[in-house]
Design a protein around this motif. Structure first.
Motif, PDB file in Angstrom:
ATOM      1  N   ALA A  12      -2.737  -2.462  10.202  1.00 23.12           N
ATOM      2  CA  ALA A  12      -1.742  -2.327   9.134  1.00 23.12           C
ATOM      3  C   ALA A  12      -2.139  -3.140   7.915  1.00 23.12           C
ATOM      4  CB  ALA A  12      -0.369  -2.770   9.634  1.00 23.12           C
ATOM      5  N   LEU A  13      -2.547  -4.379   8.125  1.00 27.31           N
ATOM      6  CA  LEU A  13      -2.902  -5.253   7.007  1.00 27.31           C
ATOM      7  C   LEU A  13      -4.159  -4.764   6.296  1.00 27.31           C
ATOM      8  CD1 LEU A  13      -2.112  -7.811   5.488  1.00 27.31           C
ATOM      9  CD2 LEU A  13      -3.519  -9.106   7.099  1.00 27.31           C
ATOM     10  N   GLY A  14      -5.164  -4.371   7.061  1.00 32.26           N
ATOM     11  CA  GLY A  14      -6.413  -3.895   6.453  1.00 32.26           C
ATOM     12  C   GLY A  14      -6.219  -2.614   5.664  1.00 32.26           C
ATOM     13  N   SER A  15      -5.466  -1.678   6.221  1.00 33.38           N
ATOM     14  CA  SER A  15      -5.236  -0.431   5.496  1.00 33.38           C
ATOM     15  C   SER A  15      -4.296  -0.654   4.309  1.00 33.38           C
ATOM     16  CB  SER A  15      -4.704   0.653   6.429  1.00 33.38           C
ATOM     17  OG  SER A  15      -3.548   0.217   7.083  1.00 33.38           O
ATOM     18  N   TYR A  16      -3.393  -1.628   4.417  1.00 31.63           N
ATOM     19  CA  TYR A  16      -2.525  -1.971   3.284  1.00 31.63           C
ATOM     20  C   TYR A  16      -3.361  -2.507   2.121  1.00 31.63           C
ATOM     21  CZ  TYR A  16       0.584  -4.828   0.440  1.00 31.63           C
ATOM     22  OH  TYR A  16       1.239  -5.407  -0.616  1.00 31.63           O
ATOM     23  N   ILE A  17      -4.236  -3.448   2.412  1.00 34.31           N
ATOM     24  CA  ILE A  17      -5.089  -4.007   1.363  1.00 34.31           C
ATOM     25  C   ILE A  17      -6.038  -2.935   0.829  1.00 34.31           C
ATOM     26  CG2 ILE A  17      -6.926  -5.683   0.916  1.00 34.31           C
ATOM     27  CD1 ILE A  17      -5.434  -7.548   2.933  1.00 34.31           C
ATOM     28  N   GLY A  18      -6.561  -2.097   1.726  1.00 35.28           N
ATOM     29  CA  GLY A  18      -7.429  -1.005   1.301  1.00 35.28           C
ATOM     30  C   GLY A  18      -6.700  -0.018   0.402  1.00 35.28           C
ATOM     31  N   LEU A  19      -5.459   0.315   0.751  1.00 36.82           N
ATOM     32  CA  LEU A  19      -4.673   1.245  -0.064  1.00 36.82           C
ATOM     33  C   LEU A  19      -4.369   0.639  -1.422  1.00 36.82           C
ATOM     34  CD1 LEU A  19      -3.180   3.970  -0.202  1.00 36.82           C
ATOM     35  CD2 LEU A  19      -1.181   2.807   0.743  1.00 36.82           C
ATOM     36  N   LEU A  20      -4.012  -0.621  -1.441  1.00 38.93           N
ATOM     37  CA  LEU A  20      -3.743  -1.304  -2.707  1.00 38.93           C
ATOM     38  C   LEU A  20      -4.980  -1.298  -3.599  1.00 38.93           C
ATOM     39  CD1 LEU A  20      -1.660  -2.981  -4.326  1.00 38.93           C
ATOM     40  CD2 LEU A  20      -2.534  -5.000  -3.164  1.00 38.93           C
ATOM     41  N   ALA A  21      -6.124  -1.631  -3.027  1.00 32.21           N
ATOM     42  CA  ALA A  21      -7.372  -1.640  -3.796  1.00 32.21           C
ATOM     43  C   ALA A  21      -7.759  -0.227  -4.228  1.00 32.21           C
ATOM     44  CB  ALA A  21      -8.489  -2.272  -2.967  1.00 32.21           C
ATOM     45  N   TRP A  22      -7.625   0.750  -3.327  1.00 30.31           N
ATOM     46  CA  TRP A  22      -8.019   2.118  -3.646  1.00 30.31           C
ATOM     47  C   TRP A  22      -7.158   2.706  -4.764  1.00 30.31           C
ATOM     48  CZ3 TRP A  22     -11.764   5.122  -4.082  1.00 30.31           C
ATOM     49  CH2 TRP A  22     -11.584   6.474  -4.309  1.00 30.31           C
ATOM     50  N   VAL A  23      -5.854   2.487  -4.693  1.00 28.59           N
ATOM     51  CA  VAL A  23      -4.971   3.010  -5.735  1.00 28.59           C
ATOM     52  C   VAL A  23      -5.308   2.364  -7.080  1.00 28.59           C
ATOM     53  CG1 VAL A  23      -2.564   3.066  -6.515  1.00 28.59           C
ATOM     54  CG2 VAL A  23      -3.120   3.700  -4.185  1.00 28.59           C
ATOM     55  N   ALA A  24      -5.594   1.077  -7.073  1.00 24.79           N
ATOM     56  CA  ALA A  24      -5.963   0.398  -8.319  1.00 24.79           C
ATOM     57  C   ALA A  24      -7.260   0.963  -8.883  1.00 24.79           C
ATOM     58  CB  ALA A  24      -6.094  -1.107  -8.075  1.00 24.79           C
ATOM     59  N   VAL A  25      -8.269   1.107  -8.040  1.00 23.05           N
ATOM     60  CA  VAL A  25      -9.556   1.641  -8.504  1.00 23.05           C
ATOM     61  C   VAL A  25      -9.395   3.073  -8.993  1.00 23.05           C
ATOM     62  CG1 VAL A  25     -11.846   2.375  -7.707  1.00 23.05           C
ATOM     63  CG2 VAL A  25     -10.991   0.102  -7.122  1.00 23.05           C
ATOM     64  N   TRP A  26      -8.708   3.885  -8.222  1.00 20.92           N
ATOM     65  CA  TRP A  26      -8.531   5.291  -8.576  1.00 20.92           C
ATOM     66  C   TRP A  26      -7.788   5.452  -9.905  1.00 20.92           C
ATOM     67  CZ3 TRP A  26      -5.238   9.146  -5.208  1.00 20.92           C
ATOM     68  CH2 TRP A  26      -5.277  10.419  -5.777  1.00 20.92           C
ATOM     69  N   GLN A  27      -6.647   4.802 -10.012  1.00 15.14           N
ATOM     70  CA  GLN A  27      -5.806   5.020 -11.187  1.00 15.14           C
ATOM     71  C   GLN A  27      -6.300   4.295 -12.437  1.00 15.14           C
ATOM     72  OE1 GLN A  27      -3.527   7.326 -11.290  1.00 15.14           O
ATOM     73  NE2 GLN A  27      -3.842   7.746  -9.125  1.00 15.14           N
ATOM     74  N   LEU A  28      -6.953   3.160 -12.258  1.00 14.54           N
ATOM     75  CA  LEU A  28      -7.361   2.385 -13.430  1.00 14.54           C
ATOM     76  C   LEU A  28      -8.815   2.618 -13.830  1.00 14.54           C
ATOM     77  CD1 LEU A  28      -5.541  -0.956 -12.574  1.00 14.54           C
ATOM     78  CD2 LEU A  28      -4.750   0.895 -14.056  1.00 14.54           C
ATOM     79  N   LEU A  29      -9.695   2.981 -12.892  1.00  5.41           N
ATOM     80  CA  LEU A  29     -11.110   3.127 -13.217  1.00  5.41           C
ATOM     81  C   LEU A  29     -11.630   4.566 -13.099  1.00  5.41           C
ATOM     82  CD1 LEU A  29     -12.466  -0.054 -11.397  1.00  5.41           C
ATOM     83  CD2 LEU A  29     -11.881   0.202 -13.805  1.00  5.41           C
ATOM     84  N   LEU A  30     -11.294   5.244 -12.012  1.00  8.73           N
ATOM     85  CA  LEU A  30     -11.860   6.570 -11.768  1.00  8.73           C
ATOM     86  C   LEU A  30     -11.141   7.688 -12.511  1.00  8.73           C
ATOM     87  CD1 LEU A  30     -12.531   6.297  -7.939  1.00  8.73           C
ATOM     88  CD2 LEU A  30     -14.158   6.021  -9.818  1.00  8.73           C
ATOM     89  N   ASN A  31      -9.867   7.518 -12.749  1.00 13.04           N
ATOM     90  CA  ASN A  31      -9.090   8.542 -13.448  1.00 13.04           C
ATOM     91  C   ASN A  31      -9.378   8.443 -14.940  1.00 13.04           C
ATOM     92  OD1 ASN A  31      -7.272  10.425 -14.281  1.00 13.04           O
ATOM     93  ND2 ASN A  31      -5.494   9.470 -13.329  1.00 13.04           N
ATOM     94  N   THR A  32     -10.012   9.460 -15.484  1.00 17.18           N
ATOM     95  CA  THR A  32     -10.384   9.430 -16.902  1.00 17.18           C
ATOM     96  C   THR A  32      -9.302  10.008 -17.802  1.00 17.18           C
ATOM     97  OG1 THR A  32     -11.505  11.547 -16.657  1.00 17.18           O
ATOM     98  CG2 THR A  32     -12.849   9.554 -16.397  1.00 17.18           C
ATOM     99  N   ASP A  33      -8.368  10.756 -17.247  1.00 14.81           N
ATOM    100  CA  ASP A  33      -7.300  11.366 -18.025  1.00 14.81           C
ATOM    101  C   ASP A  33      -6.075  10.457 -18.014  1.00 14.81           C
ATOM    102  OD1 ASP A  33      -5.748  13.176 -19.434  1.00 14.81           O
ATOM    103  OD2 ASP A  33      -5.041  14.159 -17.594  1.00 14.81           O
ATOM    104  N   HIS A  34      -6.043   9.506 -18.942  1.00 12.90           N
ATOM    105  CA  HIS A  34      -4.919   8.574 -19.030  1.00 12.90           C
ATOM    106  C   HIS A  34      -3.915   9.083 -20.047  1.00 12.90           C
ATOM    107  CE1 HIS A  34      -6.643   5.542 -16.444  1.00 12.90           C
ATOM    108  NE2 HIS A  34      -7.760   5.590 -17.130  1.00 12.90           N
TER     109      HIS A  34
END
Length: 139
Positions: A12-34
């Motif tokens: 639970a903790l590892g996937s929570y931290i992974g989800l938090l990091a993934w959402v941040a990377v996806w929405q702030l870095l990988l998503n080019t259509d802001h």
């Protein structure tokens, strides 16, 4: 804490931290259509995941249980993106995997740890029996 309970806590903790990091990377870095500001995106996508942070880190079973309500937002988001945006299907698949791992880890940890701590709910028939005995004894 039993080894199985500890495994689900770390899942639970590892996937929570992974989800938090993934959402941040996806929405702030990988998503080019802001189409929205980065502040708005951070509030909408990251703030809900930060709500259960303290209890998740401390290993509180109650927090793990209600964190599943928060993670349902990301399940809906991932399914919607998977269906609607072909270019971001891989990103959504990663999000969905992390969501399912977190959901499973949180559910099983909350249940097992709650039982270990004696926090379980009594069955309705047992509760009714106890109340009946209590009130019949008063007459």
């Amino acid at each position: 804490m039993s080894p199985t309970t500890r495994f689900y806590r770390y899942l639970a903790l590892g996937s929570y931290i992974g989800l938090l990091a993934w959402v941040a990377v996806w929405q702030l870095l990988l998503n080019t259509d802001h189409s929205y500001s980065l502040t708005f995106i951070a509030i909408i996508y990251l703030l809900p995941l930060l709500l259960p942070a303290k209890g998740m880190i401390q290993g509180k079973p109650y927090t793990h249980a209600w964190a599943n309500f928060v993670v349902l937002f990301y399940l809906i988001h991932g399914c919607t993106v998977m269906y609607a945006i072909e270019a971001e299907r891989l990103y959504a698949a990663i999000e969905l995997i992390l969501v399912m791992l977190m959901f499973t880890g949180c559910c099983v940890f909350a249940r097992r740890r709650g039982k270990e701590l004696g926090l379980g709910l009594t069955k309705l028939k047992d509760e009714m029996k106890r109340e009946r005995e209590y009130f019949e004894g008063k007459n």
